[in-house]
Design a protein around this motif. Structure first.
Motif, PDB file in Angstrom:
ATOM      1  N   GLY A 182      35.917  53.581 -10.921  1.00 12.31           N
ATOM      2  CA  GLY A 182      35.182  53.413 -10.890  1.00 12.31           C
ATOM      3  C   GLY A 182      34.793  53.082 -12.206  1.00 12.31           C
ATOM      4  N   ALA A 225      41.905  59.465  -4.949  1.00 10.86           N
ATOM      5  CA  ALA A 225      41.732  58.898  -6.213  1.00 10.86           C
ATOM      6  C   ALA A 225      40.309  58.111  -6.300  1.00 10.86           C
ATOM      7  CB  ALA A 225      42.526  58.311  -7.106  1.00 10.86           C
ATOM      8  N   TYR A 272      51.758  49.921 -11.030  1.00  7.44           N
ATOM      9  CA  TYR A 272      50.582  49.788 -11.070  1.00  7.44           C
ATOM     10  C   TYR A 272      50.348  50.792 -11.439  1.00  7.44           C
ATOM     11  CZ  TYR A 272      45.275  50.165  -9.292  1.00  7.44           C
ATOM     12  OH  TYR A 272      43.866  50.575  -9.276  1.00  7.44           O
ATOM     13  N   GLY A 285      38.463  46.409  -9.114  1.00  9.95           N
ATOM     14  CA  GLY A 285      38.523  47.565  -7.783  1.00  9.95           C
ATOM     15  C   GLY A 285      36.763  47.536  -7.426  1.00  9.95           C
ATOM     16  N   SER A 286      35.912  47.955  -8.298  1.00  5.60           N
ATOM     17  CA  SER A 286      34.464  49.007  -8.528  1.00  5.60           C
ATOM     18  C   SER A 286      34.062  47.530  -8.357  1.00  5.60           C
ATOM     19  CB  SER A 286      34.128  50.389  -8.762  1.00  5.60           C
ATOM     20  OG  SER A 286      35.095  50.856  -8.184  1.00  5.60           O
TER      21      SER A 286
HETATM   22  O1  LIG Z   1      37.794  50.328  -8.936  1.00  5.49           O
HETATM   23  P1  LIG Z   1      38.139  50.053 -10.282  1.00  5.49           P
HETATM   24  O2  LIG Z   1      38.411  51.131 -11.198  1.00  5.49           O
HETATM   25  O3  LIG Z   1      37.934  48.698 -10.973  1.00  5.49           O
HETATM   26  O4  LIG Z   1      40.155  49.998 -10.144  1.00  5.49           O
HETATM   27  C1  LIG Z   1      40.285  49.459  -9.110  1.00  5.49           C
HETATM   28  C2  LIG Z   1      40.784  50.600  -7.517  1.00  5.49           C
HETATM   29  O5  LIG Z   1      39.541  50.620  -7.201  1.00  5.49           O
HETATM   30  C3  LIG Z   1      42.049  49.870  -6.274  1.00  5.49           C
HETATM   31  O6  LIG Z   1      42.977  49.744  -7.095  1.00  5.49           O
HETATM   32  C4  LIG Z   1      42.087  51.299  -5.790  1.00  5.49           C
HETATM   33  C5  LIG Z   1      41.013  51.760  -5.086  1.00  5.49           C
HETATM   34  N1  LIG Z   1      41.122  53.127  -4.173  1.00  5.49           N
HETATM   35  C6  LIG Z   1      42.341  53.621  -5.334  1.00  5.49           C
HETATM   36  C7  LIG Z   1      43.061  54.708  -4.925  1.00  5.49           C
HETATM   37  C8  LIG Z   1      43.614  55.117  -5.886  1.00  5.49           C
HETATM   38  C9  LIG Z   1      44.382  53.888  -6.693  1.00  5.49           C
HETATM   39  C10 LIG Z   1      43.814  52.982  -6.852  1.00  5.49           C
HETATM   40  C11 LIG Z   1      42.951  52.239  -6.022  1.00  5.49           C
END
Ligand SMILES: O=P(O)(O)OC[C@@H](O)[C@@H](O)c1c[nH]c2ccccc12
Length: 266
Positions: A183, A59, A174, A232-233
């Motif tokens: 992203g 993902a 989560y 995250g991103s």
């Molecule tokens: O990048 P964002 O949109 O801020 O979301 C957090 C996410 O990146 C982190 O928790 C994550 C990285 N790889 C994943 C795979 C699946 C679920 C969640 C994640």
């Protein structure tokens, strides 16, 4: 209670929300990750989610995929990440959650992974491509050692699934704010609040919202509906933009602090 629950409880007692900061371990190097971890901790993150790089993730959006590539290129392995966690534990009690695809765990061996992760000081684990239906053996090892297995819920999860995930999740749940990949995007779907409300009716676990939180505004909005947020991103992007430890300290530090103060109502 392990570090994750303890931290969330302590924040709840102060009526504060939880900030989970995601970074890819080994991006751009494991030494840099050590620095970045410290910057994140000093500026108020409550839990660090360390991403284990994998070539074929489920993902991950473009930002995190690129970080994984950088990390793999610098020679990062799951074993080295666990050694880094053990090293971080010499000076930090911040809760650490590993986010990993199932493949590296499978290659390591489920039981050996759980034992080594716990020995290193990992508190919880998220394995997005290991659904609870297939996780019975893994859960037995993890629960036996107190390693919290955190499951994901998505906008498409049915009430039955919410119930099942609630039963099997440990630490927190989560909640993925959108259908898609990780992203940055700028607006939540209109029914996010009511969806979280439905989940909260079913579970007593804390619920953290992740995916698409790119700054203080969205973090604040999402935290008002939940127990906290995962970013995250937006952080990983900053890591890539900074070229020196000093620059990281400055830019990532400021960013984390701005999210933290938005969560605390500043
Ligand atoms: O990048 P964002 O949109 O801020 O979301 C957090 C996410 O990146 C982190 O928790 C994550 C990285 N790889 C994943 C795979 C699946 C679920 C969640 C994640």
């Amino acid at each position: 209670m392990n570090r994750i629950e303890q931290r969330i409880e302590d924040l709840r007692a102060k009526k504060q929300k939880t900030l989970v900061a995601f970074i890819t371990a080994g991006d751009p190097s494991l030494d840099a990750t050590k620095d970045i971890f410290q910057v994140i901790e000093e500026n108020g993150a409550d839990i660090v989610e360390l991403g284990v790089p994998f070539s074929d993730p489920l993902a991950d959006g473009p930002v995190i995929q690129a970080a994984s590539q950088r990390s793999l290129k610098s020679g990062t392995t799951l074993k080295k990440i666990l050694a880094l966690v053990a090293d971080l534990r010499k000076t930090s009690e911040l809760p650490i959650v590993l986010m990993t695809s199932y493949n590296p765990v499978f290659v390591y061996g489920e039981e050996a992974f759980v034992n080594d992760a716990v020995a290193a000081g990992v508190d919880g684990v998220i394995v997005p491509d290991l659904p609870p239906e297939e996780a019975a053996t893994f859960e037995t090892f993890a629960n036996g050692k107190g390693l919290r297995v955190i499951y994901l819920l998505a906008p498409t999860s049915t009430p039955d699934r919410v119930r099942m995930i609630s039963e099997k999740s440990r630490g927190f749940i989560y909640y993925i704010s959108l259908t898609g990949v990780t992203g940055m995007q700028s607006k939540f779907s209109d029914n996010l609040q009511s969806r979280i409300g439905e989940v909260k009716k079913i579970t007593t676990h804390p619920v953290m919202i992740g995916f698409g939180i790119s700054g203080p505004e969205e973090a604040k909005e999402a935290s008002q509906m939940s127990d906290g947020v995962i970013v995250g991103s937006a952080i990983v992007k900053l890591v890539d933009q900074c070229s020196s430890p000093d620059e990281r300290k400055e830019k990532i530090g400021k960013f984390i602090a701005s999210i933290k103060s938005a969560l605390n109502g500043a």
